[in-house]
Design a protein around this motif. Structure first.
Motif, PDB file in Angstrom:
ATOM      1  N   ILE A 289       0.839  -1.202   0.000  1.00  0.00           N
ATOM      2  CA  ILE A 289       0.000   0.000   0.000  1.00  0.00           C
ATOM      3  C   ILE A 289       0.871   1.248   0.000  1.00  0.00           C
ATOM      4  O   ILE A 289       0.581   2.230  -0.696  1.00  0.00           O
ATOM      5  CB  ILE A 289      -0.955  -0.016   1.208  1.00  0.00           C
ATOM      6  CG1 ILE A 289      -1.991  -1.128   1.022  1.00  0.00           C
ATOM      7  CG2 ILE A 289      -1.640   1.337   1.381  1.00  0.00           C
ATOM      8  CD1 ILE A 289      -2.899  -1.339   2.218  1.00  0.00           C
ATOM      9  N   CYS A 290       1.948   1.214   0.754  1.00  0.00           N
ATOM     10  CA  CYS A 290       2.868   2.361   0.796  1.00  0.00           C
ATOM     11  C   CYS A 290       3.405   2.692  -0.595  1.00  0.00           C
ATOM     12  O   CYS A 290       3.396   3.853  -1.027  1.00  0.00           O
ATOM     13  CB  CYS A 290       4.011   2.041   1.756  1.00  0.00           C
ATOM     14  SG  CYS A 290       5.204   3.385   1.956  1.00  0.00           S
ATOM     15  N   PHE A 291       3.849   1.661  -1.332  1.00  0.00           N
ATOM     16  CA  PHE A 291       4.383   1.893  -2.680  1.00  0.00           C
ATOM     17  C   PHE A 291       3.285   2.337  -3.645  1.00  0.00           C
ATOM     18  O   PHE A 291       3.532   3.155  -4.545  1.00  0.00           O
ATOM     19  CB  PHE A 291       5.078   0.636  -3.204  1.00  0.00           C
ATOM     20  CG  PHE A 291       6.377   0.317  -2.510  1.00  0.00           C
ATOM     21  CD1 PHE A 291       7.292   1.315  -2.207  1.00  0.00           C
ATOM     22  CD2 PHE A 291       6.692  -0.979  -2.154  1.00  0.00           C
ATOM     23  CE1 PHE A 291       8.492   1.032  -1.559  1.00  0.00           C
ATOM     24  CE2 PHE A 291       7.880  -1.283  -1.508  1.00  0.00           C
ATOM     25  CZ  PHE A 291       8.781  -0.283  -1.212  1.00  0.00           C
ATOM     26  N   LEU A 292       2.082   1.807  -3.490  1.00  0.00           N
ATOM     27  CA  LEU A 292       0.976   2.228  -4.352  1.00  0.00           C
ATOM     28  C   LEU A 292       0.651   3.705  -4.159  1.00  0.00           C
ATOM     29  O   LEU A 292       0.293   4.399  -5.115  1.00  0.00           O
ATOM     30  CB  LEU A 292      -0.268   1.382  -4.073  1.00  0.00           C
ATOM     31  CG  LEU A 292      -0.244  -0.060  -4.587  1.00  0.00           C
ATOM     32  CD1 LEU A 292      -1.471  -0.821  -4.100  1.00  0.00           C
ATOM     33  CD2 LEU A 292      -0.165  -0.108  -6.121  1.00  0.00           C
ATOM     34  N   THR A 293       0.778   4.202  -2.931  1.00  0.00           N
ATOM     35  CA  THR A 293       0.493   5.623  -2.683  1.00  0.00           C
ATOM     36  C   THR A 293       1.511   6.535  -3.349  1.00  0.00           C
ATOM     37  O   THR A 293       1.218   7.708  -3.600  1.00  0.00           O
ATOM     38  CB  THR A 293       0.462   5.939  -1.174  1.00  0.00           C
ATOM     39  OG1 THR A 293       1.777   5.759  -0.616  1.00  0.00           O
ATOM     40  CG2 THR A 293      -0.547   5.092  -0.436  1.00  0.00           C
ATOM     41  N   THR A 294       2.688   6.022  -3.641  1.00  0.00           N
ATOM     42  CA  THR A 294       3.737   6.854  -4.250  1.00  0.00           C
ATOM     43  C   THR A 294       3.816   6.664  -5.762  1.00  0.00           C
ATOM     44  O   THR A 294       4.645   7.301  -6.411  1.00  0.00           O
ATOM     45  CB  THR A 294       5.109   6.532  -3.628  1.00  0.00           C
ATOM     46  OG1 THR A 294       5.434   5.151  -3.877  1.00  0.00           O
ATOM     47  CG2 THR A 294       5.100   6.767  -2.131  1.00  0.00           C
ATOM     48  N   SER A 295       2.983   5.794  -6.319  1.00  0.00           N
ATOM     49  CA  SER A 295       3.010   5.554  -7.761  1.00  0.00           C
ATOM     50  C   SER A 295       1.585   5.549  -8.298  1.00  0.00           C
ATOM     51  O   SER A 295       0.910   4.514  -8.319  1.00  0.00           O
ATOM     52  CB  SER A 295       3.711   4.226  -8.088  1.00  0.00           C
ATOM     53  OG  SER A 295       3.703   3.990  -9.476  1.00  0.00           O
ATOM     54  N   GLU A 296       1.127   6.701  -8.731  1.00  0.00           N
ATOM     55  CA  GLU A 296      -0.236   6.834  -9.244  1.00  0.00           C
ATOM     56  C   GLU A 296      -0.459   5.952 -10.469  1.00  0.00           C
ATOM     57  O   GLU A 296      -1.527   5.350 -10.640  1.00  0.00           O
ATOM     58  CB  GLU A 296      -0.501   8.300  -9.601  1.00  0.00           C
ATOM     59  CG  GLU A 296      -1.925   8.583 -10.042  1.00  0.00           C
ATOM     60  CD  GLU A 296      -2.150  10.055 -10.339  1.00  0.00           C
ATOM     61  OE1 GLU A 296      -3.117  10.360 -11.052  1.00  0.00           O
ATOM     62  OE2 GLU A 296      -1.364  10.903  -9.852  1.00  0.00           O
TER      63      GLU A 296
END
Length: 462
Positions: A289-296
């Motif tokens: 989830i953390c990485f998804l928040t930084t990669s739209e």
């Protein structure tokens, strides 16, 4: 999988390879050899502690000395492999044993080793059966817990900061305990009690054994031993209740109980699996989830796959299997986060890597955190790019490292499915957003985590 000092000391008790070392062609570094001569008891332990973690120590060591390095862990000479190429050369015929299980059993002072290849193969099959059947039998439960978390997040105002680590740990504890140990953990108080003891045991496995601080603190040691005893007591009770009976809900422990294992083996295996699965699942979900928040762009592509596969239909086990891009997102999460930065195997027979001979009984580390960031293997290694796994050669390399395929550890396989269901539920209804200006620092222990809480915000898609 990771490595701590108790594993090493258990494996090498009463063995000293100091002078015999010079009889073989091997790689050693003068500065470290001098340190070992003057501080034979500690070897490079102070350097590991000063580096912050074994992983960070290995990063520095491989940068300075190349893909095959050695150092002294106390009185024991240890070899570390830091590239895919040298790892492929490593000879170890006993591929059926799980390095993560071996390590944790040693840390928990359980009896590790001694089983032959056929026994290891049988127990691996039991693990695989346990994971498969517990996920199948409890899919509705997993979906329900995911939707409960979704409803909670939907109720928040869009500006509210969500404590991601806290929520993922709670979700993992509730879902994993029920799927592994059964309906006892439908009671939130039982989950909270388990989580408290789990945290005490896991924190000491991750840190206290490595720096020796646990044995220096009577209070901490007693807290650790009491927590471990309470966890064992819970498991013994569940094992007794499940023996010789059939339940509509198949849990992981049922597969062990139905196998040809004695009570102590069932206790140890269920302890290892429950400890590891809870933390690996929690951290995999957190980092994903953390990485998804930084990669739209990645989040948009994942949403499009979820929408294409499910549309307005319910999420089902059959359709979950079609989420190919989601699996790539999770694989890239494991790689980018270096989820388990070190694994280890004991050299069963004398081996050779290039010109270097590895004597029998040598502990060989796989510096996975180093390998997973090697630009020669992974182009733009620090970029979160799930598309890299469209390349079959990348997936084969990942499988070689034990993160997918036949060598995938059962705890990670379990975590992949839990995370897939959770992401399907959340991304289908929510935009996951980062908090501006947040700096996430990483802590490398048995499983990689952030040093502080990670905060996100969410907004509704519809």
């Amino acid at each position: 999988m990771h490595l701590c000092s108790h594993l090493l000391t258990q494996l090498i008790q009463n063995q000293l390879l100091f002078f015999s070392f010079f009889q073989v062609k091997f790689l050693i570094f003068p500065s470290y050899l001098v340190k070992c001569c003057s501080l034979l008891r500690d070897g490079n332990l102070p350097d590991i502690v000063n580096s912050g973690s074994l992983h960070e120590f290995l990063v520095n060591l491989h940068e300075r000395y190349g893909p095959v390095v050695s150092f002294w862990f106390g009185r024991r000479l240890v070899v570390s492999l830091g590239t895919v190429e040298v790892l492929k050369q490593h000879i170890n015929p006993n591929k059926t044993s799980d390095p993560f299980e071996t390590m944790l059993k040693s840390l928990l002072r359980y009896q590790s080793g001694g089983a032959n290849v056929s026994e290891n193969h049988m127990r691996k099959k039991l693990y695989e059966s346990g994971v498969t059947h517990s996920l199948q039998s409890n899919f509705a439960l997993l979906l329900k817990l995911s939707e409960e978390l979704l409803d909670k997040w939907l109720s928040y105002p869009e500006s509210q900061h969500v404590p991601l680590c806290q929520h993922m740990l709670g979700f993992a504890m509730k879902s994993v305990t029920q799927m592994v140990m059964g309906s006892t953990f439908e009671d939130d108080q039982e989950v909270i009690h388990f989580q408290k003891n789990h945290g005490t045991v896991w924190s000491e496995i991750g840190k206290g054994f490595l720096d020796g601080s646990l044995d220096k603190s009577t209070t901490r040691k007693k807290q650790y031993e009491d927590a471990l005893m309470q966890l064992e007591s819970i498991l013994k009770k569940i094992i007794k209740e499940r023996k010789g009976k059939n339940f509509s809900q198949h849990i992981f422990i049922d597969s062990l109980v139905q196998g040809n294992l004695n009570d102590q083996q069932i206790l140890e295996d269920s302890m290892i699996f429950s400890l590891a699965s809870c933390i690996i699942t929690a951290k995999l979900c957190t980092w994903a989830i953390c990485f998804l928040t930084t990669s739209e762009e990645v989040q948009k592509k994942l949403y499009e796959e979820i929408d294409h596969v499910f549309g307005k239909d319910p999420i089902t086990p059959e359709k979950i299997e079609q989420l190919r891009y989601c699996r790539h997102v999770l694989c890239e999460t494991v790689r980018t986060a270096k989820l388990t930065p070190v694994s280890a195997r004991l050299q069963d027979i004398e081996g050779k890597i290039d010109k270097f001979i590895i004597p029998r009984e040598t502990l060989v580390l796989y510096a996975l955190g180093v390998i997973l960031q090697d630009p020669r293997t992974w182009p733009s290694p620090h970029k979160f790019d799930p598309d890299r796994f469209d390349d079959e050669s990348m997936m084969k390399t990942f499988s070689l490292l034990g993160f997918s395929g036949m060598q995938e550890c059962p705890e990670l396989r379990f975590a992949y499915m839990v995370a897939t269901v959770l992401l399907s539920v959340l991304v289908r209804r929510l935009h996951l957003l980062s908090v501006e200006g947040q700096l996430i620092e990483t802590k490398y222990e048995l499983v990689t985590s952030s040093k502080e809480e990670t905060w996100i915000t969410v907004s509704k898609r519809y």
